[in-house]
Each structure stands twice: as C-alpha cells, then as structure tokens.
Design a protein around this motif. Structure first.
Motif, PDB file in Angstrom:
ATOM      1  N   ASN A 177       1.332  -0.776  -0.024  1.00 19.89           N
ATOM      2  CA  ASN A 177      -0.088   0.424  -0.096  1.00 19.89           C
ATOM      3  C   ASN A 177       1.230   1.483  -0.030  1.00 19.89           C
ATOM      4  OD1 ASN A 177      -1.987  -1.350   0.271  1.00 19.89           O
ATOM      5  ND2 ASN A 177      -2.666  -1.302   1.986  1.00 19.89           N
ATOM      6  N   GLY A 178       1.798   1.171  -0.714  1.00 15.02           N
ATOM      7  CA  GLY A 178       2.282   2.094  -0.824  1.00 15.02           C
ATOM      8  C   GLY A 178       4.470   2.431  -0.130  1.00 15.02           C
ATOM      9  N   LYS A 179       3.856   1.783   1.076  1.00 12.17           N
ATOM     10  CA  LYS A 179       5.094   1.544   2.311  1.00 12.17           C
ATOM     11  C   LYS A 179       6.144   0.296   2.425  1.00 12.17           C
ATOM     12  CE  LYS A 179       1.452   3.630   5.750  1.00 12.17           C
ATOM     13  NZ  LYS A 179       0.594   3.889   6.890  1.00 12.17           N
ATOM     14  N   ARG A 180       7.000   0.644   2.996  1.00 14.34           N
ATOM     15  CA  ARG A 180       8.481  -0.540   2.243  1.00 14.34           C
ATOM     16  C   ARG A 180       7.973  -1.881   3.435  1.00 14.34           C
ATOM     17  NH1 ARG A 180      13.326   1.078   0.841  1.00 14.34           N
ATOM     18  NH2 ARG A 180      13.073   3.970   0.098  1.00 14.34           N
ATOM     19  N   ARG A 181       8.135  -3.034   3.110  1.00 14.22           N
ATOM     20  CA  ARG A 181       8.240  -3.926   3.314  1.00 14.22           C
ATOM     21  C   ARG A 181       9.187  -4.487   4.280  1.00 14.22           C
ATOM     22  NH1 ARG A 181       5.268  -7.097   6.239  1.00 14.22           N
ATOM     23  NH2 ARG A 181       5.002  -9.837   6.098  1.00 14.22           N
ATOM     24  N   HIS A 182       9.180  -4.728   5.169  1.00 16.50           N
ATOM     25  CA  HIS A 182      11.219  -5.056   5.920  1.00 16.50           C
ATOM     26  C   HIS A 182      11.111  -6.366   5.269  1.00 16.50           C
ATOM     27  CE1 HIS A 182       9.144  -8.116   8.147  1.00 16.50           C
ATOM     28  NE2 HIS A 182       8.402  -7.639   8.549  1.00 16.50           N
ATOM     29  N   ASN A 183      12.704  -6.142   5.278  1.00  9.29           N
ATOM     30  CA  ASN A 183      13.726  -7.301   4.815  1.00  9.29           C
ATOM     31  C   ASN A 183      13.211  -8.398   6.140  1.00  9.29           C
ATOM     32  OD1 ASN A 183      13.351  -6.170   2.394  1.00  9.29           O
ATOM     33  ND2 ASN A 183      16.307  -5.673   2.466  1.00  9.29           N
ATOM     34  N   SER A 184      13.476  -9.473   5.313  1.00  8.27           N
ATOM     35  CA  SER A 184      13.733 -11.283   6.318  1.00  8.27           C
ATOM     36  C   SER A 184      15.060 -10.789   7.152  1.00  8.27           C
ATOM     37  CB  SER A 184      13.473 -12.122   5.493  1.00  8.27           C
ATOM     38  OG  SER A 184      14.944 -12.061   4.860  1.00  8.27           O
ATOM     39  N   SER A 185      15.350 -11.382   8.653  1.00  7.71           N
ATOM     40  CA  SER A 185      16.584 -11.464   8.880  1.00  7.71           C
ATOM     41  C   SER A 185      17.216 -12.811   8.832  1.00  7.71           C
ATOM     42  CB  SER A 185      15.981 -11.873  10.572  1.00  7.71           C
ATOM     43  OG  SER A 185      14.928 -12.805  11.290  1.00  7.71           O
ATOM     44  N   LEU A 186      17.094 -13.204   7.404  1.00  9.30           N
ATOM     45  CA  LEU A 186      17.765 -14.565   7.072  1.00  9.30           C
ATOM     46  C   LEU A 186      18.575 -14.065   6.623  1.00  9.30           C
ATOM     47  CD1 LEU A 186      18.395 -17.774   6.530  1.00  9.30           C
ATOM     48  CD2 LEU A 186      16.576 -17.835   5.060  1.00  9.30           C
ATOM     49  N   VAL A 187      19.728 -14.338   6.213  1.00  7.14           N
ATOM     50  CA  VAL A 187      21.045 -14.056   5.281  1.00  7.14           C
ATOM     51  C   VAL A 187      21.149 -14.766   5.046  1.00  7.14           C
ATOM     52  CG1 VAL A 187      23.337 -12.632   5.272  1.00  7.14           C
ATOM     53  CG2 VAL A 187      22.261 -11.635   6.543  1.00  7.14           C
ATOM     54  N   ASN A 188      21.442 -15.275   3.321  1.00  3.12           N
ATOM     55  CA  ASN A 188      21.124 -16.064   2.120  1.00  3.12           C
ATOM     56  C   ASN A 188      23.548 -16.549   1.820  1.00  3.12           C
ATOM     57  OD1 ASN A 188      18.753 -16.744   1.368  1.00  3.12           O
ATOM     58  ND2 ASN A 188      18.825 -14.283   0.506  1.00  3.12           N
ATOM     59  N   ILE A 189      23.290 -17.809   3.106  1.00  3.33           N
ATOM     60  CA  ILE A 189      24.819 -17.017   2.940  1.00  3.33           C
ATOM     61  C   ILE A 189      25.146 -18.296   2.134  1.00  3.33           C
ATOM     62  CG2 ILE A 189      25.197 -16.528   5.119  1.00  3.33           C
ATOM     63  CD1 ILE A 189      24.882 -19.585   5.878  1.00  3.33           C
ATOM     64  N   ASN A 190      24.428 -19.853   1.654  1.00  2.00           N
ATOM     65  CA  ASN A 190      24.548 -20.795   0.699  1.00  2.00           C
ATOM     66  C   ASN A 190      24.314 -20.234  -0.856  1.00  2.00           C
ATOM     67  OD1 ASN A 190      24.698 -23.125   2.553  1.00  2.00           O
ATOM     68  ND2 ASN A 190      22.424 -22.189   2.547  1.00  2.00           N
ATOM     69  N   GLY A 191      25.227 -21.248  -1.061  1.00  2.00           N
ATOM     70  CA  GLY A 191      25.636 -21.331  -3.004  1.00  2.00           C
ATOM     71  C   GLY A 191      23.777 -20.570  -3.745  1.00  2.00           C
ATOM     72  N   SER A 192      23.457 -19.896  -3.575  1.00  2.00           N
ATOM     73  CA  SER A 192      21.924 -19.428  -4.573  1.00  2.00           C
ATOM     74  C   SER A 192      22.293 -18.720  -4.981  1.00  2.00           C
ATOM     75  CB  SER A 192      20.391 -20.794  -3.716  1.00  2.00           C
ATOM     76  OG  SER A 192      20.883 -19.468  -2.680  1.00  2.00           O
ATOM     77  N   VAL A 193      20.507 -18.054  -5.290  1.00  2.00           N
ATOM     78  CA  VAL A 193      20.603 -16.729  -6.008  1.00  2.00           C
ATOM     79  C   VAL A 193      20.348 -16.168  -5.130  1.00  2.00           C
ATOM     80  CG1 VAL A 193      18.314 -16.107  -7.364  1.00  2.00           C
ATOM     81  CG2 VAL A 193      19.343 -17.151  -8.454  1.00  2.00           C
ATOM     82  N   GLY A 194      20.916 -14.476  -5.452  1.00  2.00           N
ATOM     83  CA  GLY A 194      21.165 -13.242  -3.998  1.00  2.00           C
ATOM     84  C   GLY A 194      21.409 -13.980  -2.485  1.00  2.00           C
ATOM     85  N   ARG A 195      23.244 -14.660  -2.743  1.00  2.00           N
ATOM     86  CA  ARG A 195      23.871 -15.052  -1.956  1.00  2.00           C
ATOM     87  C   ARG A 195      24.466 -13.596  -1.073  1.00  2.00           C
ATOM     88  NH1 ARG A 195      28.951 -18.866  -2.445  1.00  2.00           N
ATOM     89  NH2 ARG A 195      29.668 -18.686  -0.730  1.00  2.00           N
ATOM     90  N   GLY A 196      24.201 -13.255   0.156  1.00  2.00           N
ATOM     91  CA  GLY A 196      24.880 -12.680   1.435  1.00  2.00           C
ATOM     92  C   GLY A 196      23.502 -11.869   0.538  1.00  2.00           C
ATOM     93  N   ALA A 197      22.914 -11.815   0.591  1.00  2.00           N
ATOM     94  CA  ALA A 197      21.029 -10.532   0.917  1.00  2.00           C
ATOM     95  C   ALA A 197      20.038 -11.112   1.601  1.00  2.00           C
ATOM     96  CB  ALA A 197      20.947 -10.091  -0.526  1.00  2.00           C
ATOM     97  N   MET A 198      20.082 -10.316   2.127  1.00  2.00           N
ATOM     98  CA  MET A 198      18.314 -10.031   2.731  1.00  2.00           C
ATOM     99  C   MET A 198      17.242 -10.095   1.923  1.00  2.00           C
ATOM    100  SD  MET A 198      19.351  -9.171   6.907  1.00  2.00           S
ATOM    101  CE  MET A 198      19.565  -8.003   6.073  1.00  2.00           C
TER     102      MET A 198
END
Length: 379
Positions: A310-331
């Motif tokens: 609804n036009g307001k930011r949605r928070h990121n999850s607290s999980l950090v992707n550290i494995n060799g998958s898409v989005g590694r190093g990001a939340m």
C-alpha cells in the motif's frame, strides 16, 4: 456528327488502357490542363481518362516538321505516320487554324497535345478503336456557398452556451459557438440535418435547407441532462502529476482477476507468471533459503528490489542467504508471507527507481495494493 473527315480506323497496335482521373493544382499548370486535349475512352456509355503511359499508339515516337499548316493537315500527317485516323466535325473543331511543330522524336500523345492545344477538344477512343475529336463541354458554373448561423442557448435559463458544437450530420462542416453563443459556417446548397451538442445537455437536431448565396439563421435551445462518463481509476504515488499512462518507465498493473486466474497459491509464483522480468528460483538443500526464497527482478540481486505494501516499505527478512543460491549475501523480502486472497492488485515498475526510493530500488519496485477489507498487518 456532321461533315466527318477521313476514315475512322485504328491499327491493331492502338490498344487503350484506362487511368484514374488526375488532380491538377491551380496556377499555370491548371491553365495548361484546361487548354490541352484530354485522352478518353468510352466504356459503358461513360468516358474515362486513358492511361497514356500504357497505351501503345499514344507512346509511338515520330518525327514531325509542320510549318504553318492547318490542324486538318497536321492530323493527316500524324495519321500517315502512325496509321491512326481521326473523325471530327468542322463545326466543333477549328481545323482551319494553322500550327507549327518541328520535332525529330516526339510521342503521338505529345504531338496531339501541341496540335490541339487551345482548341477545347478531347480525343475519345470508342469501343471499336475509333479516335474521335469532340468538343469539350463547358465547365459547370461555380456554386455559391450558403451560410448557416444562429445562437445556442440554455432552454431553462436562456443563457448562451459557449463551446456548443453545431455541425451538419455526415459532413465535416460545422463550428463551435463563441462567447456570445453564436456559430457560423458555410456549406454547399442542399438539405442537411443540423445538430447541436454540448456536454451536460441533450443533443438537438433539425432539418435545414441551404441555398446558394443565402444566409440561413437557425437557433437552438438545449435542455439540460445528467450525463454519465466512463469510470476513471487513479492510483496515488509519492510523486504528483505522474500516472502509468505518461510515465517514462514501464509499469505493469495486475488485477485481482488476473491473480486468481493464474492458478497459483504463492504470491511469488503468481508474480513470476504475470511479470516477464520477475524470477523466483526454488533451490533445494539450501538451509533457510528453502523456506524464505529470494526473488529477483531484471536479473539483479534480491536486496536491490523494493517491495511496498500500500505504498509503504515492506521490511526484509532476518535470514541472510549464505549458501550458493540466488541472492547470496542478501536479505530478501518474504513475498509469500502475503496471502494472494488479500491482494487487490499488484503494480510493478520494471526499471531503476533509486533516485526516488533509494539504492534498494535499483532493480525496480513492486507495490502490492491490498483489498479494503484485508488485514493490514502480517507476521
């Protein structure tokens, strides 16, 4: 036809092709067209122009040396060179007029044009292959245009209606009423249906007869009405004066009906099916990434995609992707935490919007609009 001269005959090569009538501009070229002969053909009792370029007998090239000879002698010479013979009436064609023409290589069409220039006659080919010189009928007299004018008023208050459109139905003639409610335009003589219209008023039509050179005055009184317009849907954004129609970047809007027709139960899968540049990989044996799978837009990292509710930011999850998958190093944002049944529509800006939203909108922005009766908080 009286006093026919010569034998009317055309050789087998004298095949005639039709052509569409030409449009000539005004000025010297128009004067030349009026004085030069026309090449016509008779078909079904109607005379139509000849396509000179596709008519062999008119494209023959001959040499002529005519000095102070009559038109009759010139036609005889052209006939001797081409096998073409002409029929004409001395009362219609000034065959006694003298002409001069000295040309080594000239087409028959050009030669006839030079010889018959200014005689007001046409060359008509009949269905039997005959070439006849006939007097051109005089042009019809010019038709004086009529003038239609009047005032458009409100039937209840009597006030003049500025901007009312008054036109002749089925034509492009008409005008708008000025500040004094008066309209004025011209039209050729005839019977027309005159119609006056204005938004918020009923259209009124009347039959009129326009006469040449005359001014017809016809006033209108329009009754008020409650008009209905098509529904307009407007979505508010942070930046004013900007809509999905005139935005310089691609914006996709997916409705609740499209979301339901996708047949998917997860929000990320639904967006992946609807948006061409959205990717939602589903890796396995990647620890916590198996539960909170990151999504990407335009091939960029998952933390470079801004998600709005609804036009307001949605928070990121607290999980950090550290494995060799898409989005590694990001939340990433857990889009699947938003139930599809609560979504009214989804807006996707498929371009960088970092200048407006920040560095987390480099890949683009997804704005999820919830239904009015949907819960506003998600765990």
């Amino acid at each position: 036809m009286k006093s026919l001269i010569g034998v009317v005959a055309v050789t087998a090569a004298a095949q005639v092709a039709w052509a569409a009538p030409s449009q000539f501009p005004s000025g010297p070229s128009a004067d030349l067209h009026d004085s030069a002969p026309r090449f016509l053909i008779t078909a079904a009792s109607v005379r139509v122009p000849v396509d000179v370029a596709r008519t062999p007998v008119l494209n023959q090239r001959i040499g002529l040396h005519l000095r102070n000879v009559t038109i009759a002698e010139a036609l005889q010479t052209i006939g001797d060179s081409t096998g073409l013979r002409f029929a004409y009436s001395r009362s219609e064609v000034p065959v006694g007029r003298t002409v001069r023409l000295d040309a080594k290589d000239i087409t028959v069409a050009a030669a006839l044009t030079e010889v018959l220039l200014g005689t007001s006659v046409d060359v008509v080919f009949t269905d039997r292959g005959q070439a006849m010189l006939v007097k051109r009928p005089p042009p019809p007299p010019p038709v004086a245009m009529g003038t239609v004018t009047g005032i458009v008023k409100d039937s209840t208050t009597g006030e003049v209606l500025q901007g009312a459109s008054v036109s002749l139905v089925g034509t492009r003639r008409g005008s708008l009423a000025g500040a004094d409610g008066r309209y004025t335009f011209t039209a050729p003589p005839g019977r027309y249906l005159l119609r006056a219209r204005l938004l918020g008023y009923l259209a009124v039509s009347d039959s009129i007869v326009v006469e040449d050179g005359q001014t017809l005055t016809h006033d209108f009184t329009l009754p008020r009405t409650v008009g209905t317009l098509n529904a307009v849907v407007v979505t508010g954004t942070r930046q004013p004066n900007r809509t999905a129609v005139n935005a310089p970047v691609p914006v996709d809007v997916f409705t609740a009906q499209q979301i339901q027709q996708s047949g998917r139960t997860e929000t990320s899968q639904i967006i992946e099916m609807l948006a061409p540049s959205f990717n939602f990989p589903r890796p396995s044996v990647t620890d916590g990434t198996d539960h909170i799978r990151p999504a990407t837009l335009r091939g960029l990292n998952s933390d470079q995609l801004l998600v709005l509710i609804n036009g307001k930011r949605r928070h990121n999850s607290s999980l950090v992707n550290i494995n060799g998958s898409v989005g590694r190093g990001a939340m990433a944002v857990d889009l699947n935490a938003i139930p599809p049944s609560a979504i009214d529509h989804i807006e996707i800006l498929r371009d960088g919007a970092a200048a407006q939203y920040g560095s987390d909108a480099i890949a683009g922005v997804i704005n999820i609009i919830l239904k009015s009766d949907a819960p506003s908080n998600f765990s």
